[in-house]
Design a protein around this motif. Structure first.
Motif, PDB file in Angstrom:
ATOM      1  N   ALA A  81      11.458   3.387  -2.082  1.00  0.00           N
ATOM      2  CA  ALA A  81      12.653   4.203  -2.285  1.00  0.00           C
ATOM      3  C   ALA A  81      13.794   3.337  -2.774  1.00  0.00           C
ATOM      4  O   ALA A  81      14.513   3.699  -3.695  1.00  0.00           O
ATOM      5  N   SER A  82      13.978   2.180  -2.173  1.00  0.00           N
ATOM      6  CA  SER A  82      15.007   1.283  -2.663  1.00  0.00           C
ATOM      7  C   SER A  82      14.420  -0.098  -2.906  1.00  0.00           C
ATOM      8  O   SER A  82      14.316  -0.913  -1.992  1.00  0.00           O
ATOM      9  N   PRO A  83      14.026  -0.368  -4.139  1.00  0.00           N
ATOM     10  CA  PRO A  83      13.444  -1.682  -4.446  1.00  0.00           C
ATOM     11  C   PRO A  83      14.409  -2.821  -4.128  1.00  0.00           C
ATOM     12  O   PRO A  83      13.978  -3.890  -3.706  1.00  0.00           O
ATOM     13  N   PHE A  84      15.693  -2.569  -4.259  1.00  0.00           N
ATOM     14  CA  PHE A  84      16.663  -3.638  -4.023  1.00  0.00           C
ATOM     15  C   PHE A  84      16.686  -4.020  -2.545  1.00  0.00           C
ATOM     16  O   PHE A  84      16.600  -5.192  -2.190  1.00  0.00           O
ATOM     17  N   LEU A  85      16.778  -3.002  -1.675  1.00  0.00           N
ATOM     18  CA  LEU A  85      16.763  -3.290  -0.240  1.00  0.00           C
ATOM     19  C   LEU A  85      15.449  -3.958   0.148  1.00  0.00           C
ATOM     20  O   LEU A  85      15.397  -4.810   1.028  1.00  0.00           O
ATOM     21  N   ASN A  86      14.398  -3.539  -0.541  1.00  0.00           N
ATOM     22  CA  ASN A  86      13.102  -4.125  -0.269  1.00  0.00           C
ATOM     23  C   ASN A  86      13.098  -5.622  -0.582  1.00  0.00           C
ATOM     24  O   ASN A  86      12.594  -6.434   0.175  1.00  0.00           O
ATOM     25  N   MET A  87      13.722  -5.962  -1.707  1.00  0.00           N
ATOM     26  CA  MET A  87      13.834  -7.370  -2.072  1.00  0.00           C
ATOM     27  C   MET A  87      14.690  -8.105  -1.030  1.00  0.00           C
ATOM     28  O   MET A  87      14.333  -9.190  -0.578  1.00  0.00           O
ATOM     29  N   MET A  88      15.787  -7.454  -0.613  1.00  0.00           N
ATOM     30  CA  MET A  88      16.647  -8.065   0.402  1.00  0.00           C
ATOM     31  C   MET A  88      15.862  -8.306   1.690  1.00  0.00           C
ATOM     32  O   MET A  88      16.069  -9.291   2.384  1.00  0.00           O
ATOM     33  N   SER A  89      14.988  -7.355   2.003  1.00  0.00           N
ATOM     34  CA  SER A  89      14.197  -7.480   3.217  1.00  0.00           C
ATOM     35  C   SER A  89      13.407  -8.779   3.181  1.00  0.00           C
ATOM     36  O   SER A  89      13.382  -9.544   4.151  1.00  0.00           O
ATOM     37  N   LEU A 145       0.789  -1.227   0.000  1.00  0.00           N
ATOM     38  CA  LEU A 145       0.000   0.000   0.000  1.00  0.00           C
ATOM     39  C   LEU A 145       0.823   1.281   0.000  1.00  0.00           C
ATOM     40  O   LEU A 145       0.362   2.298  -0.501  1.00  0.00           O
ATOM     41  N   ILE A 146       2.028   1.250   0.572  1.00  0.00           N
ATOM     42  CA  ILE A 146       2.729   2.535   0.668  1.00  0.00           C
ATOM     43  C   ILE A 146       2.930   3.162  -0.709  1.00  0.00           C
ATOM     44  O   ILE A 146       2.445   4.266  -0.954  1.00  0.00           O
ATOM     45  N   PRO A 147       3.593   2.478  -1.664  1.00  0.00           N
ATOM     46  CA  PRO A 147       3.763   3.145  -2.966  1.00  0.00           C
ATOM     47  C   PRO A 147       2.427   3.433  -3.647  1.00  0.00           C
ATOM     48  O   PRO A 147       2.244   4.498  -4.235  1.00  0.00           O
ATOM     49  N   LEU A 148       1.468   2.506  -3.519  1.00  0.00           N
ATOM     50  CA  LEU A 148       0.200   2.692  -4.217  1.00  0.00           C
ATOM     51  C   LEU A 148      -0.611   3.834  -3.622  1.00  0.00           C
ATOM     52  O   LEU A 148      -1.284   4.563  -4.348  1.00  0.00           O
ATOM     53  N   GLN A 149      -0.565   3.981  -2.304  1.00  0.00           N
ATOM     54  CA  GLN A 149      -1.426   5.004  -1.698  1.00  0.00           C
ATOM     55  C   GLN A 149      -0.770   6.377  -1.586  1.00  0.00           C
ATOM     56  O   GLN A 149      -1.469   7.383  -1.483  1.00  0.00           O
ATOM     57  N   VAL A 150       0.576   6.429  -1.573  1.00  0.00           N
ATOM     58  CA  VAL A 150       1.195   7.756  -1.558  1.00  0.00           C
ATOM     59  C   VAL A 150       1.446   8.231  -2.989  1.00  0.00           C
ATOM     60  O   VAL A 150       1.744   9.398  -3.208  1.00  0.00           O
ATOM     61  N   GLY A 151       1.327   7.318  -3.943  1.00  0.00           N
ATOM     62  CA  GLY A 151       1.558   7.701  -5.324  1.00  0.00           C
ATOM     63  C   GLY A 151       3.028   7.667  -5.689  1.00  0.00           C
ATOM     64  O   GLY A 151       3.614   8.681  -6.050  1.00  0.00           O
ATOM     65  N   ALA A 152       3.636   6.474  -5.594  1.00  0.00           N
ATOM     66  CA  ALA A 152       5.035   6.333  -5.994  1.00  0.00           C
ATOM     67  C   ALA A 152       5.141   5.136  -6.933  1.00  0.00           C
ATOM     68  O   ALA A 152       4.284   4.252  -6.933  1.00  0.00           O
ATOM     69  N   ARG A 153       6.195   5.119  -7.721  1.00  0.00           N
ATOM     70  CA  ARG A 153       6.383   4.013  -8.665  1.00  0.00           C
ATOM     71  C   ARG A 153       6.774   2.734  -7.941  1.00  0.00           C
ATOM     72  O   ARG A 153       6.436   1.639  -8.357  1.00  0.00           O
ATOM     73  N   ASP A 154       7.537   2.877  -6.880  1.00  0.00           N
ATOM     74  CA  ASP A 154       7.962   1.723  -6.098  1.00  0.00           C
ATOM     75  C   ASP A 154       8.507   2.261  -4.784  1.00  0.00           C
ATOM     76  O   ASP A 154       8.421   3.456  -4.523  1.00  0.00           O
ATOM     77  N   LEU A 180       8.023   9.532   3.524  1.00  0.00           N
ATOM     78  CA  LEU A 180       8.400  10.926   3.725  1.00  0.00           C
ATOM     79  C   LEU A 180       8.804  11.608   2.425  1.00  0.00           C
ATOM     80  O   LEU A 180       8.539  12.786   2.226  1.00  0.00           O
ATOM     81  N   ASN A 181       9.427  10.872   1.514  1.00  0.00           N
ATOM     82  CA  ASN A 181      10.034  11.540   0.354  1.00  0.00           C
ATOM     83  C   ASN A 181       9.347  11.307  -0.973  1.00  0.00           C
ATOM     84  O   ASN A 181       9.628  12.005  -1.935  1.00  0.00           O
TER      85      ASN A 181
END
Lengths: 373, 610
Positions: free
Chosen positions: B134-142, B123-132, B214-215
């Motif tokens: 901030a760091s898709p790579f770290l997200n994958m690592m997560s 929901l964060i990218p979809l509801q704040v209006g972002a493409r993905d 935030l950004n």
């Protein structure tokens, strides 16, 4: 085999339910989505309302059925306070529970969706919000106030006429120690613990105070006489739990803790009150300590003074049985007496020191101080 | 800086365009396994969470069988558990292992990773209006750190001595000394390694969430226009980032104590026939097991809010959408989230009232603990008021949201007993607390999770879940859930301690055979009912009805993306936001009773200050 059949049955049941739901859904789509939603609003709203009303009734019924099995009235002075606080809190939370749960489910049913209706665009009401901020805050202040007063009373330092008993937990046993006639415990050190020889507590046999300490296999207390437990552990965490007295305190290796209270009902009295002739007070462990955690049981007896004196007389000192002295004769008794005199001299000169860390009494000295006063 | 921003946005857009034009097909592995798309990662978290939910639930079935039917043996258990249950009689040490792993995986893997990992990612990218992110790579690592943590925890189940068994709180000395219990050997090592990996995962995820919120908000998406879901994820992520490292430090110190002869948590111990000594032969002393408890609960308490806050956010959103009303008191809802988040850091020692702590400290923690009830009460009253005069669609998501509010009230109120140290003396470590935290934390969070899944399933998979199965699932679940946990209050009021393998040794605790049996039966029915959900979930992924673009008529911007949302979320420009996230039933039109966030404020419309 039976369980296998049961599993099969459940699987079939699930499949049937899934199929029926699929058919119902297709029917709903045929009927029109809005209309299908409306009829399920009606059904679900009704069910929610029935659920809460039925729940209220079941709560009432089950409390009536099971309240006789709740703990009997506390057998200690502070336990009665705890029960009072519990009941006050129960009353307040009970009212809030019924009110909010009722409104929640009632609204869900009352305002169930309907194509002809429209919701009220209602954004804010500061006065209302202030109201339900202030009222809980005041209620909580009252609870905190009562709670704090009782908490301080319960955890206060024990009175001067208190009797000290030491209790040590190990996997999976409680080991009580009484100071004996001198009222002072002998020193103990981890170095001296030796299960092989039977020195399970690591009592210092050179300490004169240890000579009349006795280690019974059950705890005896005197009714209406304040008693303080010094709670220790030898290995892992345990928790000293006397449900009927509303007493609980963790036993922590390396950090002795304490709890004092005044028992108010003898075992005989309690047995009469609860109508169970074989009633016995129990000490349990309340902190997971290993495989036999649920076996750490010790019986506790609250006696009249006479009964207690009688019991105490029958106890043999740990020192004498450990050193094999109980089989020998007067020569040793003389020695003991001599030793006792020496001890008194020691006590006078002894410097009294109280060190507290986190409210834990650090050293045995505080006990001797209380005794000698 | 301000002038640079638009450039950055266009660059990303172009990049996405390029990708979708020139690399329309990623390989299977890049698309579904090592994906950097936040939506795929969300699904990975969700499915792993469901897997662990089933494992953790099964474990509770096994120990509930023992507690409900202590005299029977269940030979089929031997075929599942092998030497843990010879001839169908569960061994006490494995009972302890089961409750430990049940607690650990449900708290961390299901209700932290499965809940906040899923919905924060989705929901964060979809509801704040972002493409993905901030760091898709770290997200994958997560996700992959979480996966590793899962693998380690799962393999610990197959250790000959069994997995960790000192309870999910892993208090030393038991957890530090292999002599103390069989699970404290290799099982505990696996547990610690798994948790360390999990903490990395939580930190990588949390930092990403904070930065993204935030950004990377779209144009016009001021903080005051964020849906409450996002506020909840923000506070959750901050709590996680600040508190998880403390658990890591506690774990590291515990590892030292276990293997390197230190004594941070050990003091004056005689176990298995000998006293613990240092390498120089002195008695090991000076450590404090209580220190570990402080470190553990400094994470442990915020952790329960890490679990419950995302559920609160999801429920706030679902309630508003389906009541067709704005959430009542948006500002108060945000304020209470922040207050709860802050207070959650200063109440940890209320878990330790009977450890022998200084009574004064106890009273301070009582005060702070009971203060938390105020923001919680505000939230409850605001949720109830949101329903008032609504036009409520009772979808499965809505039912679970109402269930959430119900369990949050029921479990929250018993917190007033336990937060009061005088009462806690009696209730601590009894079934009363088991009832309390299961209702307020476990049930509420699980209900919030179900609400989220039913609500955003169309966004995740482009299909709808079967509603009728959802209704049945809800009613079976809530009836069984209360059936399991309500009677536990009574057992607790009778003083019965938790984590007991059997009650028959004690005169005082043996009297509830019928209630314990009832609880077990309710638990088994409730657990079986979850398969209705699981079947529905996996069946609907492939064969559910096709979803429309905005099936719930919601105003938030995730529903402006295409039904099959690609990586990058919006094929064209990211939409601009013109209003807050709760304009329901504002205009007179009953056919279209909502104004999407992307609709500009018309000249005659007054946008109130929210």
């Amino acid at each position: 085999m039976l369980s296998f059949l049961a599993v099969i049955c459940v699987v079939f049941l699930l499949i049937v339910i899934v199929q029926i739901s699929k058919i119902l859904e297709s029917l709903g789509v045929l009927k029109g989505e809005e209309e299908a939603q409306e009829s399920s609003n009606k059904l679900n709203g009704g069910l929610l309302f029935v659920f809460i009303i039925l729940s209220f009734y079941l709560i009432y019924w089950s409390i009536k059925k099971y309240s006789p099995e709740f703990l009997p009235e506390s057998a200690s002075i502070h336990g009665v306070w705890i029960d009072q606080l519990f009941n006050i809190t129960l009353l307040i939370t009970g009212v809030v529970f019924i009110l909010t749960e009722f409104l929640l489910f009632y609204f869900a049913w009352k305002y169930r969706g309907n194509r002809k209706k429209k919701a009220l665009h209602y954004v804010d009401n500061h006065r209302l919000e202030l109201l339900w901020t202030v009222i809980p805050a005041i209620t909580l202040t009252v609870l905190v106030g009562f709670g704090a007063v009782r908490w301080y009373e319960i955890t206060s330092q024990p009175p001067d006429n208190v009797t000290w008993i030491e209790i040590t937990g190990r996997q999976f046993e409680w080991m009580p120690r009484y100071p004996g006639v001198d009222g002072v415990f002998g020193k103990r050190m981890v170095e001296y613990i030796d299960d092989g020889t039977g020195n399970k507590l690591g009592i210092d046999t050179t300490d004169i105070n240890s000579e009349d300490d006795f280690l019974p296999t059950e705890i005896h207390l005197v009714v209406n006489q304040p008693v303080a437990f010094k709670i220790r552990s030898r290995d892992v965490l345990h928790s000293f739990y006397l449900p009927h007295f509303r007493v609980k305190m963790d036993a922590v290796p390396g950090i002795p803790t304490q709890f004092w209270f005044t028992p108010t009902k003898t075992s005989a009295q309690m047995a009469k009150d609860v109508g169970k002739p074989d009633f016995v007070y129990e000490l349990a462990c309340a902190e997971l300590c290993g495989a036999s955690h649920s076996n750490m049981r010790l019986e506790v007896f609250v006696d009249t003074q006479e009964e207690y004196d009688e019991w105490e007389k029958q106890q043999t000192s740990w020192y004498s049985s450990f050193m094999g002295l109980d089989k020998e004769d007067d020569a040793d008794a003389e020695q003991l007496e001599e030793a006792a005199d020496q001890k008194e001299d020691n006590d006078e000169g002894e410097e009294i020191e109280i060190t507290e860390t986190n409210g834990n009494v650090e050293e045995n000295n505080v006990i001797s101080m209380l005794q000698n006063d | 800086m301000a002038t640079e921003n638009p450039q950055v946005v266009t660059e990303t857009e172009e990049h996405v365009h390029e990708e979708s034009h020139y690399h329309p097909k990623l390989s299977f592995i890049r698309k579904y396994v090592f994906s950097m798309d936040h939506k795929t990662i969300a699904k990975q978290f969700l499915i792993t969470g469901i897997f662990w939910g089933v494992i953790g639930g099964l474990m509770s079935m096994v120990f509930r069988l023992k507690l409900g039917f202590p005299d029977d043996s269940f030979p089929f258990l031997q075929s599942i558990l092998g030497s843990w249950a010879p001839e169908g009689d569960l061994k006490p040490e494995f009972y302890n292992a089961l409750i430990t792993i049940h607690g650990t995986v449900l708290v961390f893997f299901v209700l932290t990773a499965g809940l906040s990992g899923t919905f924060a990612n989705l929901l964060i990218p979809l509801q704040v209006g972002a493409r993905d992110m901030a760091s898709p790579f770290l997200n994958m690592m997560s996700y992959w750190f979480f996966f590793l943590a899962s693998v380690v925890m799962f393999s610990s189940l197959f250790l000959p001595q069994g997995p960790a068994s000192p309870g999910w709180t892993v208090y030393p000395p038991q957890s530090a000394l292999p002599q103390a219990s069989p699970g404290s050997g290799a099982g505990m090592t696996y547990w610690l390694v798994s948790m360390a990996l999990f903490i990395f995962s939580a930190l990588l995820g949390g930092l990403n969430y904070i930065v993204t919120i935030l950004n990377m908000r779209t144009k016009g998406m001021s903080m005051a226009r964020l849906p409450l879901t996002i506020w909840a994820f923000l506070v959750t992520a901050i709590l996680g980032v600040l508190s998880f490292p403390v658990l890591l430090s506690a774990s590291v110190l515990l590892i030292f104590d276990r293997g390197m002869g230190t004594s941070f948590f050990l003091s004056d111990i005689y176990i298995a026939g000998e006293a613990l000594r240092t390498s120089t032969g002195e008695i090991l002393s000076g450590g404090s097991p209580i220190l570990f408890q402080h470190l553990f609960w400094f994470l442990g308490h915020p952790e329960v809010y890490i679990i419950i806050l995302p559920a609160m956010g999801i429920v706030s959103e679902v309630l508003a959408v389906n009541a067709r009303k704005p959430i009542f008191g948006y500002r108060a809802m945000v304020g209470s989230l922040l207050a709860i988040g802050f207070l959650s850091f200063v109440v940890w020692a209320h878990h330790m009232f009977v450890t022998g702590m200084n009574p004064f400290i106890g009273s301070v923690f009582m005060l702070l603990t009971l203060i938390i009830a105020v923001p919680s009460a505000i939230k409850v009253f605001n949720w109830v008021t949101t329903l008032w005069k609504g036009n409520i669609r009772l979808t499965p998501a809505m039912l679970f949201s109402i269930g959430f509010v119900s369990t949050f009230i029921a479990g929250g109120l018993t917190g007033l007993f336990l937060g009061n140290p005088a009462i806690d003396i009696q209730l601590h470590d009894t079934y009363f607390i088991v009832a309390h935290f299961h209702i307020v934390m476990a049930l509420s969070a699980i209900f919030g999770m179900f609400a989220g899944i039913y609500h955003w399933f169309p966004k995740m998979f482009g299909r709808m879940m079967n509603k009728n199965l959802g209704y049945l699932h809800f009613f079976l679940t809530i009836v069984c859930a209360y059936g399991v946990f309500w009677p536990m209050h009574y057992i607790g009021m009778a003083g019965v301690p938790r984590r007991y393998f059997e009650f028959s040794n004690f005169q005082a605790f043996g009297g509830f055979a019928d209630l314990n049996q009832f609880i077990t039966v309710a638990a088994i029915i409730g657990f079986t009912a979850q398969f209705l959900f699981i079947i529905n979930f996996f069946y609907s992924i492939f064969h559910g009805r096709k979803a429309t673009m905005n099936p719930w008529k919601s105003v938030t911007i995730e529903w402006t993306t295409p039904i099959k949302t690609g990586h990058g979320n919006w094929p064209g420009e990211i939409p601009e936001v013109h209003r807050w996230a709760y304009d329901y039933s504002k205009n007179g039109d009953s056919e279209n009773d909502f104004i999407p966030q992307t609709t500009p404020v018309s000249a005659d419309e007054i946008e109130p200050e929210h």
